[in-house]
Scaffold this motif. Structure first.
Motif, mmCIF file in Angstrom:
data_model
loop_
_atom_site.group_PDB
_atom_site.id
_atom_site.type_symbol
_atom_site.label_atom_id
_atom_site.label_comp_id
_atom_site.label_asym_id
_atom_site.label_seq_id
_atom_site.Cartn_x
_atom_site.Cartn_y
_atom_site.Cartn_z
ATOM 1 N N TYR A 221 0.828 -1.205 0.000
ATOM 2 C CA TYR A 221 0.000 0.000 0.000
ATOM 3 C C TYR A 221 0.861 1.252 0.000
ATOM 4 N N TRP A 222 1.879 1.291 0.856
ATOM 5 C CA TRP A 222 2.721 2.492 0.929
ATOM 6 C C TRP A 222 3.553 2.665 -0.328
ATOM 7 N N LEU A 223 3.921 1.570 -0.983
ATOM 8 C CA LEU A 223 4.598 1.674 -2.273
ATOM 9 C C LEU A 223 3.698 2.415 -3.257
ATOM 10 N N ALA A 224 2.434 2.019 -3.289
ATOM 11 C CA ALA A 224 1.486 2.707 -4.174
ATOM 12 C C ALA A 224 1.365 4.180 -3.810
ATOM 13 N N GLU A 225 1.376 4.471 -2.514
ATOM 14 C CA GLU A 225 1.261 5.863 -2.072
ATOM 15 C C GLU A 225 2.438 6.714 -2.543
ATOM 16 N N THR A 226 3.631 6.130 -2.593
ATOM 17 C CA THR A 226 4.788 6.915 -3.033
ATOM 18 C C THR A 226 4.589 7.435 -4.455
ATOM 19 N N TYR A 227 3.901 6.655 -5.273
ATOM 20 C CA TYR A 227 3.618 7.101 -6.635
ATOM 21 C C TYR A 227 2.411 8.038 -6.671
ATOM 22 N N TYR A 228 1.459 7.787 -5.794
ATOM 23 C CA TYR A 228 0.255 8.618 -5.774
ATOM 24 C C TYR A 228 0.563 10.051 -5.369
ATOM 25 N N VAL A 229 1.372 10.225 -4.330
ATOM 26 C CA VAL A 229 1.638 11.583 -3.849
ATOM 27 C C VAL A 229 2.484 12.384 -4.826
ATOM 28 N N THR A 230 3.178 11.705 -5.738
ATOM 29 C CA THR A 230 3.941 12.405 -6.770
ATOM 30 C C THR A 230 3.161 12.466 -8.085
ATOM 31 N N ARG A 231 1.902 12.048 -8.019
ATOM 32 C CA ARG A 231 0.985 12.117 -9.160
ATOM 33 C C ARG A 231 1.457 11.275 -10.351
ATOM 34 N N ASN A 232 2.179 10.212 -10.062
ATOM 35 C CA ASN A 232 2.500 9.229 -11.086
ATOM 36 C C ASN A 232 1.349 8.233 -11.087
ATOM 37 N N PHE A 233 0.229 8.670 -11.657
ATOM 38 C CA PHE A 233 -1.020 7.948 -11.482
ATOM 39 C C PHE A 233 -1.040 6.573 -12.142
ATOM 40 N N SER A 234 -0.396 6.430 -13.287
ATOM 41 C CA SER A 234 -0.434 5.126 -13.951
ATOM 42 C C SER A 234 0.287 4.074 -13.115
ATOM 43 N N LYS A 235 1.425 4.454 -12.549
ATOM 44 C CA LYS A 235 2.165 3.517 -11.708
ATOM 45 C C LYS A 235 1.423 3.269 -10.395
ATOM 46 N N ALA A 236 0.896 4.329 -9.807
ATOM 47 C CA ALA A 236 0.154 4.183 -8.556
ATOM 48 C C ALA A 236 -1.047 3.264 -8.744
ATOM 49 N N LEU A 237 -1.750 3.424 -9.867
ATOM 50 C CA LEU A 237 -2.930 2.608 -10.131
ATOM 51 C C LEU A 237 -2.571 1.127 -10.137
ATOM 52 N N ALA A 238 -1.488 0.788 -10.825
ATOM 53 C CA ALA A 238 -1.074 -0.614 -10.887
ATOM 54 C C ALA A 238 -0.727 -1.155 -9.503
ATOM 55 N N GLU A 239 -0.066 -0.339 -8.685
ATOM 56 C CA GLU A 239 0.342 -0.807 -7.367
ATOM 57 C C GLU A 239 -0.844 -0.920 -6.413
ATOM 58 N N PHE A 240 -1.795 0.006 -6.496
ATOM 59 C CA PHE A 240 -3.003 -0.115 -5.668
ATOM 60 C C PHE A 240 -3.810 -1.341 -6.077
ATOM 61 N N GLN A 241 -3.862 -1.613 -7.369
ATOM 62 C CA GLN A 241 -4.592 -2.797 -7.824
ATOM 63 C C GLN A 241 -3.946 -4.075 -7.301
ATOM 64 N N THR A 242 -2.620 -4.046 -7.131
ATOM 65 C CA THR A 242 -1.929 -5.205 -6.568
ATOM 66 C C THR A 242 -2.374 -5.460 -5.130
ATOM 67 N N VAL A 243 -2.665 -4.400 -4.383
ATOM 68 C CA VAL A 243 -3.188 -4.584 -3.030
ATOM 69 C C VAL A 243 -4.463 -5.419 -3.081
ATOM 70 N N LEU A 244 -5.336 -5.104 -4.041
ATOM 71 C CA LEU A 244 -6.616 -5.808 -4.135
ATOM 72 C C LEU A 244 -6.445 -7.261 -4.556
ATOM 73 N N THR A 245 -5.561 -7.496 -5.511
ATOM 74 C CA THR A 245 -5.440 -8.842 -6.064
ATOM 75 C C THR A 245 -4.573 -9.761 -5.209
ATOM 76 N N LYS A 246 -3.523 -9.211 -4.599
ATOM 77 C CA LYS A 246 -2.588 -10.043 -3.848
ATOM 78 C C LYS A 246 -2.944 -10.140 -2.372
ATOM 79 N N TYR A 247 -3.626 -9.110 -1.854
ATOM 80 C CA TYR A 247 -3.964 -9.091 -0.421
ATOM 81 C C TYR A 247 -5.455 -8.776 -0.249
ATOM 82 N N PRO A 248 -6.316 -9.625 -0.782
ATOM 83 C CA PRO A 248 -7.757 -9.308 -0.798
ATOM 84 C C PRO A 248 -8.396 -9.199 0.583
ATOM 85 N N HIS A 249 -7.747 -9.740 1.611
ATOM 86 C CA HIS A 249 -8.314 -9.692 2.950
ATOM 87 C C HIS A 249 -7.632 -8.643 3.832
#
Length: 208
Positions: free
Chosen positions: A124-152
């Motif tokens: 999640y925090w990896l995704a945030e590092t991209y989100y706060v710098t507005r690298n949205f395409s990279k952030a999107l992929a990393e946030f989606q990994t939270v959903l797919t790899k850690y669904p619970h």
């Protein structure tokens, strides 16, 4: 920033993230300071739970006289300590606002400790590092990994909210609506759900 960060106490991560997104630079620094503080609290709580479980196992091992099991528990404790140290290091870098370096540290952590109790948080925090710098395409992929790899994971509603925010910024209205509605449905009563509903209402006002 330490003084200003007091305004963020008592808020959960989704609220803090929203404030970081819309705040002025001073708010951002203060929010990030407290965001890291909250994350540290999560780390401590996870570690406390781990130590409690390890203590219970150690007691059973002594009672049963299983020296091999005790050695295994010691090895596991060392591995957990190493993971905690690496995770905390990455969080500290994020707290300092060194986003590129933080991303590298979280990526290294996930590679070295893929099955750690901290892995979902690190993702999640990896995704945030991209989100706060507005690298949205990279952030999107990393946030989606939270959903797919850690669904619970408890991070799922926050990650889903951020997916909604990102797709909103990308003017992908259908995807934004889908993600935000999922937060409202799957995490009712949470701050993430409230923020998702706020954005849905905003989209409606804007004709999206």
């Amino acid at each position: 920033a330490e003084y200003a960060a007091s305004a963020y106490r008592g808020r959960d991560l989704a609220t803090l993230d929203a404030l970081l997104t819309v705040g002025d630079p001073g708010d951002f620094v203060a929010g990030l300071t407290y965001l890291a503080h909250v994350a540290q609290g999560q780390t401590d709580a996870l570690q406390a739970g781990k130590q409690g479980r390890a203590g219970g196992r150690t007691g059973r091992e002594r009672q049963g006289g299983t020296e091999g099991g005790a050695a295994g528990a010691a090895g596991g404790s060392q591995a957990s300590a190493a993971a905690r140290t690496a995770y905390q290091k990455a969080l500290n870098i994020l707290k300092d606002g060194q986003y590129d370096q933080a991303a590298q540290s979280f990526e290294a952590f996930l590679k070295a400790h893929p099955d750690s109790q901290y892995s979902d948080n690190a993702q999640y925090w990896l995704a945030e590092t991209y989100y706060v710098t507005r690298n949205f395409s990279k952030a999107l992929a990393e946030f989606q990994t939270v959903l797919t790899k850690y669904p619970h994971s408890s991070k799922v509603p926050d990650a889903q909210l951020k997916i909604g925010y990102i797709t909103y910024e990308q003017q992908n209205w259908g995807a934004a609506r889908q993600a935000l509605n999922a937060v409202v449905k799957e995490a009712p009563g949470s701050t993430a759900a409230q923020l998702a509903q706020d954005r849905l209402d905003r989209m409606k006002r804007e004709g999206h």
